[in-house]
Design a protein around this motif. Sequence first.
Motif, PDB file in Angstrom:
ATOM      1  N   ASP A  90      19.934  86.911  15.155  1.00 47.90           N
ATOM      2  CA  ASP A  90      20.003  87.347  16.553  1.00 47.90           C
ATOM      3  C   ASP A  90      20.794  86.336  17.384  1.00 47.90           C
ATOM      4  OD1 ASP A  90      18.412  89.630  16.165  1.00 47.90           O
ATOM      5  OD2 ASP A  90      16.557  88.519  16.541  1.00 47.90           O
ATOM      6  N   VAL A  91      20.470  85.067  17.204  1.00 46.33           N
ATOM      7  CA  VAL A  91      21.117  84.015  17.994  1.00 46.33           C
ATOM      8  C   VAL A  91      22.601  83.925  17.646  1.00 46.33           C
ATOM      9  CG1 VAL A  91      21.088  81.567  18.601  1.00 46.33           C
ATOM     10  CG2 VAL A  91      18.935  82.756  18.152  1.00 46.33           C
ATOM     11  N   ILE A  92      22.925  84.099  16.386  1.00 49.73           N
ATOM     12  CA  ILE A  92      24.336  84.082  15.982  1.00 49.73           C
ATOM     13  C   ILE A  92      25.088  85.223  16.650  1.00 49.73           C
ATOM     14  CG2 ILE A  92      25.895  84.443  14.024  1.00 49.73           C
ATOM     15  CD1 ILE A  92      23.808  82.907  12.329  1.00 49.73           C
ATOM     16  N   ARG A  93      24.473  86.390  16.724  1.00 53.80           N
ATOM     17  CA  ARG A  93      25.128  87.516  17.395  1.00 53.80           C
ATOM     18  C   ARG A  93      25.367  87.207  18.870  1.00 53.80           C
ATOM     19  NH1 ARG A  93      21.724  90.748  14.185  1.00 53.80           N
ATOM     20  NH2 ARG A  93      20.264  91.077  15.900  1.00 53.80           N
TER      21      ARG A  93
ATOM     22  N   PRO B 103      16.526  73.232  21.655  1.00 53.93           N
ATOM     23  CA  PRO B 103      16.177  72.224  20.641  1.00 53.93           C
ATOM     24  C   PRO B 103      16.051  72.773  19.232  1.00 53.93           C
ATOM     25  CG  PRO B 103      14.284  72.734  22.036  1.00 53.93           C
ATOM     26  CD  PRO B 103      15.480  73.381  22.673  1.00 53.93           C
ATOM     27  N   ARG B 104      15.798  74.062  19.102  1.00 55.69           N
ATOM     28  CA  ARG B 104      15.686  74.644  17.759  1.00 55.69           C
ATOM     29  C   ARG B 104      17.007  75.228  17.289  1.00 55.69           C
ATOM     30  NH1 ARG B 104      12.205  80.066  16.198  1.00 55.69           N
ATOM     31  NH2 ARG B 104      12.682  80.085  13.959  1.00 55.69           N
ATOM     32  N   TRP B 105      17.559  76.137  18.065  1.00 53.34           N
ATOM     33  CA  TRP B 105      18.726  76.882  17.596  1.00 53.34           C
ATOM     34  C   TRP B 105      19.991  76.036  17.573  1.00 53.34           C
ATOM     35  CZ3 TRP B 105      16.878  80.488  14.974  1.00 53.34           C
ATOM     36  CH2 TRP B 105      15.782  81.242  15.404  1.00 53.34           C
TER      37      TRP B 105
ATOM     38  N   ARG C 201      24.870  77.518  11.269  1.00 56.20           N
ATOM     39  CA  ARG C 201      25.556  78.798  11.482  1.00 56.20           C
ATOM     40  C   ARG C 201      25.677  79.116  12.969  1.00 56.20           C
ATOM     41  NH1 ARG C 201      22.075  82.849   9.153  1.00 56.20           N
ATOM     42  NH2 ARG C 201      23.773  84.351   9.343  1.00 56.20           N
ATOM     43  N   VAL C 202      24.687  78.716  13.738  1.00 59.89           N
ATOM     44  CA  VAL C 202      24.741  78.924  15.188  1.00 59.89           C
ATOM     45  C   VAL C 202      25.832  78.048  15.796  1.00 59.89           C
ATOM     46  CG1 VAL C 202      23.467  78.651  17.354  1.00 59.89           C
ATOM     47  CG2 VAL C 202      22.321  79.613  15.343  1.00 59.89           C
TER      48      VAL C 202
ATOM     49  N   MET D  53      28.483  76.949  14.354  1.00 64.58           N
ATOM     50  CA  MET D  53      29.784  77.475  13.952  1.00 64.58           C
ATOM     51  C   MET D  53      30.154  78.689  14.803  1.00 64.58           C
ATOM     52  SD  MET D  53      32.236  76.763  11.892  1.00 64.58           S
ATOM     53  CE  MET D  53      33.554  77.419  10.854  1.00 64.58           C
ATOM     54  N   ALA D  54      29.178  79.536  15.102  1.00 69.05           N
ATOM     55  CA  ALA D  54      29.449  80.708  15.941  1.00 69.05           C
ATOM     56  C   ALA D  54      29.898  80.287  17.334  1.00 69.05           C
ATOM     57  CB  ALA D  54      28.201  81.587  16.023  1.00 69.05           C
ATOM     58  N   LEU D  55      29.282  79.252  17.880  1.00 64.87           N
ATOM     59  CA  LEU D  55      29.679  78.758  19.198  1.00 64.87           C
ATOM     60  C   LEU D  55      31.086  78.161  19.160  1.00 64.87           C
ATOM     61  CD1 LEU D  55      26.376  77.022  20.375  1.00 64.87           C
ATOM     62  CD2 LEU D  55      27.422  79.047  21.400  1.00 64.87           C
ATOM     63  N   VAL D  56      31.356  77.363  18.140  1.00 64.43           N
ATOM     64  CA  VAL D  56      32.662  76.707  18.037  1.00 64.43           C
ATOM     65  C   VAL D  56      33.776  77.729  17.889  1.00 64.43           C
ATOM     66  CG1 VAL D  56      34.084  75.247  16.542  1.00 64.43           C
ATOM     67  CG2 VAL D  56      31.774  74.525  17.147  1.00 64.43           C
TER      68      VAL D  56
END
Length: 246
Positions: free
Chosen positions: A151-154, A173-175, A180-181, A183-186
């Motif tokens: 969900d967060v990656i999406r 602090p968690r995500w 993978r999260v 990398m999705a932001l970058v």
Amino acid sequence: MKEVELRVAVLRRDVLDTQAEELAQALDTVCGAAEQADPVAREILGAVMPTLTDVTLVERFDALRAIASAEALLPLGRLLRRPRSSPEVRERSSTDERLLATSRSGRVLTLGERRALARRPSRAALDALMRDPHPLVIRNLLGNPRVTEDDVIRMAARRPVATEVSVEIARHPRWSQRSRVRMALVQNPGSPPEIAVPLVRLLIRPELLQVAAAPDVPRQVRAAAAELLERRPPLAGKGKTASLPQ
């Protein structure tokens, strides 16, 4: 509190309580080791990352930036370098109501209603809020135990992405500790460079190569990936196996 969240909390306390000069020296050492793919240093640096987007710590990091410049603490200076946001990131459009959750009658829910909905354990409710651009809704959503990494990656990968959404994910602090999260932001062209560029320092070699070669990633993010690749130690020679990813 889980171990990773506790680590982030401890590092935030250290950022607040440690003398600025001592903190700058310690962070410079960590940054330098992380640039050389040291796994422990990279883990420590990852726990520091959420503090970089904390508005209550702006003056603290300004002081560290000044110390890094005055004392030639180059790795720390590279971490705290202020990238310029591209025009498409700086410009903010008005909220598109098509992204907001609605009631059964079709009425757009108020901010308070959406924030309350984000705390509920309903999968349907969570799915209805994934595109919400408001940071307070996203903050509640990220804290919902029913939300998954996918969900967060999406949310992080969605294009266009609201700057505030990227910030909330990066400071969580968690995500923020999930590779993978990060990398999705970058890789999202809509992520503010002040978030994406520091996160590049946590990527391993295959991810850096991917970012450096991605034509849709902003130039300064690609440049940061290319610069870090040059600073990484060479891979193990033929016939040898590197013990850890770089």
